[in-house]
Design a protein around this motif. Structure first.
Motif, PDB file in Angstrom:
ATOM      1  N   ALA A 311      45.220   1.621   2.844  1.00 38.26           N
ATOM      2  CA  ALA A 311      45.945   0.631   3.628  1.00 38.26           C
ATOM      3  C   ALA A 311      45.192   0.314   4.912  1.00 38.26           C
ATOM      4  CB  ALA A 311      47.336   1.161   3.968  1.00 38.26           C
ATOM      5  N   ALA A 312      45.401  -0.893   5.436  1.00 44.84           N
ATOM      6  CA  ALA A 312      44.841  -1.235   6.745  1.00 44.84           C
ATOM      7  C   ALA A 312      45.326  -0.214   7.762  1.00 44.84           C
ATOM      8  CB  ALA A 312      45.273  -2.638   7.148  1.00 44.84           C
ATOM      9  N   GLY A 313      44.444   0.185   8.670  1.00 45.08           N
ATOM     10  CA  GLY A 313      44.788   1.191   9.666  1.00 45.08           C
ATOM     11  C   GLY A 313      44.363   2.597   9.296  1.00 45.08           C
ATOM     12  N   THR A 314      43.842   2.781   8.065  1.00 40.42           N
ATOM     13  CA  THR A 314      43.314   4.085   7.660  1.00 40.42           C
ATOM     14  C   THR A 314      41.974   4.326   8.349  1.00 40.42           C
ATOM     15  OG1 THR A 314      44.358   3.855   5.484  1.00 40.42           O
ATOM     16  CG2 THR A 314      42.591   5.496   5.688  1.00 40.42           C
ATOM     17  N   THR A 315      41.751   5.550   8.809  1.00 40.80           N
ATOM     18  CA  THR A 315      40.445   5.932   9.343  1.00 40.80           C
ATOM     19  C   THR A 315      39.584   6.454   8.200  1.00 40.80           C
ATOM     20  OG1 THR A 315      41.257   6.483  11.557  1.00 40.80           O
ATOM     21  CG2 THR A 315      39.214   7.540  10.864  1.00 40.80           C
ATOM     22  N   ILE A 316      38.353   5.954   8.103  1.00 40.42           N
ATOM     23  CA  ILE A 316      37.385   6.470   7.131  1.00 40.42           C
ATOM     24  C   ILE A 316      36.335   7.274   7.879  1.00 40.42           C
ATOM     25  CG2 ILE A 316      35.563   5.885   5.486  1.00 40.42           C
ATOM     26  CD1 ILE A 316      37.097   3.416   4.710  1.00 40.42           C
ATOM     27  N   ILE A 317      36.007   8.452   7.355  1.00 46.44           N
ATOM     28  CA  ILE A 317      34.910   9.246   7.890  1.00 46.44           C
ATOM     29  C   ILE A 317      33.947   9.576   6.757  1.00 46.44           C
ATOM     30  CG2 ILE A 317      36.243  11.408   7.650  1.00 46.44           C
ATOM     31  CD1 ILE A 317      34.649  12.449  10.101  1.00 46.44           C
ATOM     32  N   SER A 318      32.660   9.317   6.980  1.00 48.18           N
ATOM     33  CA  SER A 318      31.656   9.685   5.969  1.00 48.18           C
ATOM     34  C   SER A 318      31.489  11.194   5.991  1.00 48.18           C
ATOM     35  CB  SER A 318      30.325   8.987   6.242  1.00 48.18           C
ATOM     36  OG  SER A 318      29.804   9.360   7.502  1.00 48.18           O
ATOM     37  N   ALA A 319      31.448  11.811   4.810  1.00 46.16           N
ATOM     38  CA  ALA A 319      31.557  13.266   4.730  1.00 46.16           C
ATOM     39  C   ALA A 319      30.403  13.932   4.001  1.00 46.16           C
ATOM     40  CB  ALA A 319      32.876  13.650   4.032  1.00 46.16           C
ATOM     41  N   TYR A 340      36.131  10.332   3.302  1.00 44.25           N
ATOM     42  CA  TYR A 340      37.560  10.653   3.300  1.00 44.25           C
ATOM     43  C   TYR A 340      38.308   9.550   4.049  1.00 44.25           C
ATOM     44  CZ  TYR A 340      36.598  15.524   1.924  1.00 44.25           C
ATOM     45  OH  TYR A 340      36.196  16.656   1.249  1.00 44.25           O
ATOM     46  N   GLY A 341      39.515   9.260   3.569  1.00 48.81           N
ATOM     47  CA  GLY A 341      40.438   8.421   4.306  1.00 48.81           C
ATOM     48  C   GLY A 341      41.454   9.305   5.004  1.00 48.81           C
ATOM     49  N   LEU A 342      41.777   8.997   6.247  1.00 47.02           N
ATOM     50  CA  LEU A 342      42.693   9.808   7.043  1.00 47.02           C
ATOM     51  C   LEU A 342      43.856   8.943   7.506  1.00 47.02           C
ATOM     52  CD1 LEU A 342      39.989  11.549   9.313  1.00 47.02           C
ATOM     53  CD2 LEU A 342      40.761  12.244   7.024  1.00 47.02           C
ATOM     54  N   ARG A 343      45.080   9.385   7.167  1.00 46.87           N
ATOM     55  CA  ARG A 343      46.292   8.680   7.587  1.00 46.87           C
ATOM     56  C   ARG A 343      47.148   9.602   8.435  1.00 46.87           C
ATOM     57  NH1 ARG A 343      46.885   3.419   7.673  1.00 46.87           N
ATOM     58  NH2 ARG A 343      49.125   3.768   7.607  1.00 46.87           N
ATOM     59  N   GLY A 344      47.529   9.123   9.612  1.00 45.40           N
ATOM     60  CA  GLY A 344      48.366   9.940  10.494  1.00 45.40           C
ATOM     61  C   GLY A 344      49.745  10.152   9.918  1.00 45.40           C
ATOM     62  N   ASN A 355      41.563  10.425  17.777  1.00 47.64           N
ATOM     63  CA  ASN A 355      41.436  11.873  17.619  1.00 47.64           C
ATOM     64  C   ASN A 355      40.189  12.214  16.801  1.00 47.64           C
ATOM     65  OD1 ASN A 355      43.155  13.827  18.803  1.00 47.64           O
ATOM     66  ND2 ASN A 355      44.893  13.035  17.644  1.00 47.64           N
ATOM     67  N   THR A 356      40.013  11.496  15.693  1.00 49.51           N
ATOM     68  CA  THR A 356      38.842  11.745  14.838  1.00 49.51           C
ATOM     69  C   THR A 356      37.553  11.457  15.597  1.00 49.51           C
ATOM     70  OG1 THR A 356      40.185  11.003  12.952  1.00 49.51           O
ATOM     71  CG2 THR A 356      37.829  11.287  12.573  1.00 49.51           C
ATOM     72  N   TYR A 357      37.546  10.382  16.366  1.00 51.77           N
ATOM     73  CA  TYR A 357      36.385  10.009  17.176  1.00 51.77           C
ATOM     74  C   TYR A 357      35.969  11.157  18.089  1.00 51.77           C
ATOM     75  CZ  TYR A 357      33.519   7.068  20.286  1.00 51.77           C
ATOM     76  OH  TYR A 357      32.493   6.528  21.023  1.00 51.77           O
ATOM     77  N   ARG A 358      36.957  11.818  18.682  1.00 50.22           N
ATOM     78  CA  ARG A 358      36.660  12.919  19.607  1.00 50.22           C
ATOM     79  C   ARG A 358      36.280  14.204  18.883  1.00 50.22           C
ATOM     80  NH1 ARG A 358      37.397  12.771  24.836  1.00 50.22           N
ATOM     81  NH2 ARG A 358      37.936  10.748  25.703  1.00 50.22           N
TER      82      ARG A 358
END
Length: 450
Positions: A311-319, A340-344, A355-358
């Motif tokens: 969904a829009a608003g999901t954070t993606i991080i390359s893993a 990975y997709g990360l949903r709060g 949070n993920t950025y930090r």
């Protein structure tokens, strides 16, 4: 696409003192390790060139000793820089107010010597055209280095040379687009700084809590929002935190979503309408969002693989491999298994992203693998965050959403302008399209992109 304009070799233009093309310093003129300094003359590599700009702020510098010894690659304002070794084909313009610089062995400067014959803005535009890139690619690998175009080969390239008034018009058109694109990106960088500062104030420095603990009203905050914050601190395993806020494993605050790749051998799974994210689609820092991808899949590809619709608003991080690249999903899309997709779990988008950025540097340090660096679910479970009351997360989402939506809107405008520029440029350079035919629509497009 053939050009109706005369085509002249770089070597001929150089012989006639119309253009100077020189490579960066190397051999005896190359700076020694002890000649790099915090301040001095900028030493421009391919990595210091991005989106047509020279990134002077992040470039290494060399000291006075090196400058006195170096005789090659000394740049000037107005030079067009081209990367020709390692990373081939990056182009950047050195503006008239740029600091002193020299080119590294990776870069070449193209300097207009006679502006009655050649316009530097036109040259800058042409060096970014598909036609020039094709010429450059055809000369790669002529030596024992695959990713290298020698100075000799560069001087054998051909430039279309219309009359100077036509050059100036085409160069002006290209510069107008570039200036607006740069402005949009600079605006996005400022907007992201604002959002990052708000996150830091609320969830890292705890400014509203500190203000209330001192009997003050939190700065710039309405009473209803301020009432959500506690007015004192307590000890936790992560140190002193606001009362009622919890030290939690990162994975306790998010749902982690895996990706996948439809079978590439089945054509029905590919070239559909669903963007499919891989690390090559990760946005630059100022873009934040990803709104389109290099590859797309079909509904059949989605349903017959382990990838999922994010969904829009999901954070993606390359893993895996290149770890720690982030993106915010700007529209529904799928992704590959290296991310990975990360949903709060609070239903948030931006709280989880920041949070993920930090946490990225901590996650990268904990990444491991026998072949590639890898971030796993256990890696993310091994880092902790301070988690506030969910109502405060909702307040943060409301406060930051207009800023983030403006970033997304500006990104869409940037991509539209880039596509239009890159569509029109080859037709203008070839002479198949005249500027008077498109000037009105270009002006309207540029006036809207503010």
């Amino acid at each position: 696409m053939s050009s109706k304009w005369p085509r002249i070799s770089v070597s001929q233009l150089q012989a006639e003192s119309k253009l100077l093309v020189e490579d960066g310093n190397h051999g005896e003129y190359r700076p020694r390790p002890d000649e790099f300094a915090d301040r001095g003359v900028s030493f421009i590599r391919a990595a210091d060139m991005s989106d047509g700009q020279v990134l002077f702020s992040s470039a290494q510098c060399i000291n006075e000793v090196a400058c006195l010894r170096i005789r090659k690659g000394i740049g000037k304002p107005g030079d067009v820089l081209l990367s020709h070794k390692g990373t081939v084909g990056k182009v950047a313009f050195a503006p008239k107010d740029c600091p002193a610089f020299v080119c590294s062995p990776q870069t070449t400067f193209w300097r207009v010597m006679d502006e009655r014959i050649l316009d530097r803005s036109f040259l800058f535009a042409y060096l970014q055209s598909a036609e020039f890139k094709a010429q450059l690619a055809s000369r790669k690998g002529e030596t024992d280095m695959a990713d290298y175009v020698s100075l000799t080969a560069q001087r054998q390239l051909l430039l279309p040379v219309p009359d100077i008034l036509t050059q100036r018009k085409i160069g002006g058109f290209f510069s107008a687009f570039n200036d607006r694109i740069i402005l949009l990106r600079e605006t996005n960088a400022t907007l992201e700084d604002i959002a990052q500062a708000l996150f830091k104030s609320w969830f890292v420095d705890f400014d509203p809590v500190r203000a209330k603990a001192e009997g003050l009203d939190p700065d710039g905050m309405d009473a209803a929002t301020a009432a959500q914050f506690p007015d004192s601190f307590e000890e936790s395993e992560l140190g002193v935190v606001p009362v009622g806020w919890k030290a939690m494993s990162f994975t306790e605050t998010i749902d982690v979503i895996g990706g996948g790749t439809p079978r590439t051998s089945i054509s029905d799974y590919w070239n559909g309408d669903i963007p499919w994210f891989s690390v090559v689609d990760a946005p630059t820092a100022t873009d934040v969002f990803v709104i389109d991808t290099e590859k797309h899949i079909t509904i059949a590809g989605l349903n017959n693989s382990s990838t999922k619709l994010l969904a829009a608003g999901t954070t993606i991080i390359s893993a895996r491999g290149t770890v720690g690249r982030l993106a915010l999903v700007g529209r529904e899309m799928a992704m590959n298994q290296s991310c990975y997709g990360l949903r709060g779990r609070a239903g948030d988008a931006y709280f989880t992203y920041f949070n993920t950025y930090r946490l990225v540097e901590s996650l990268k340090q904990r990444a491991h693998g026998s072949v590639f660096d890898t971030i796993t679910r256990d890696t993310m479970a091994g880092v902790s965050i301070i988690y506030p009351d969910e109502q405060i997360i909702c307040e943060f989402e409301s406060a930051v959403s207009p800023v983030m939506e403006k970033i997304k809107e500006n990104l869409k405008q940037t991509q539209t302008l880039t596509q239009l520029r890159d569509t029109l440029l080859p037709r203008l350079i070839s002479g198949q399209l005249c500027l008077p035919e498109v000037e009105a629509s270009i002006e309207n497009m540029l006036s809207e992109a503010v």
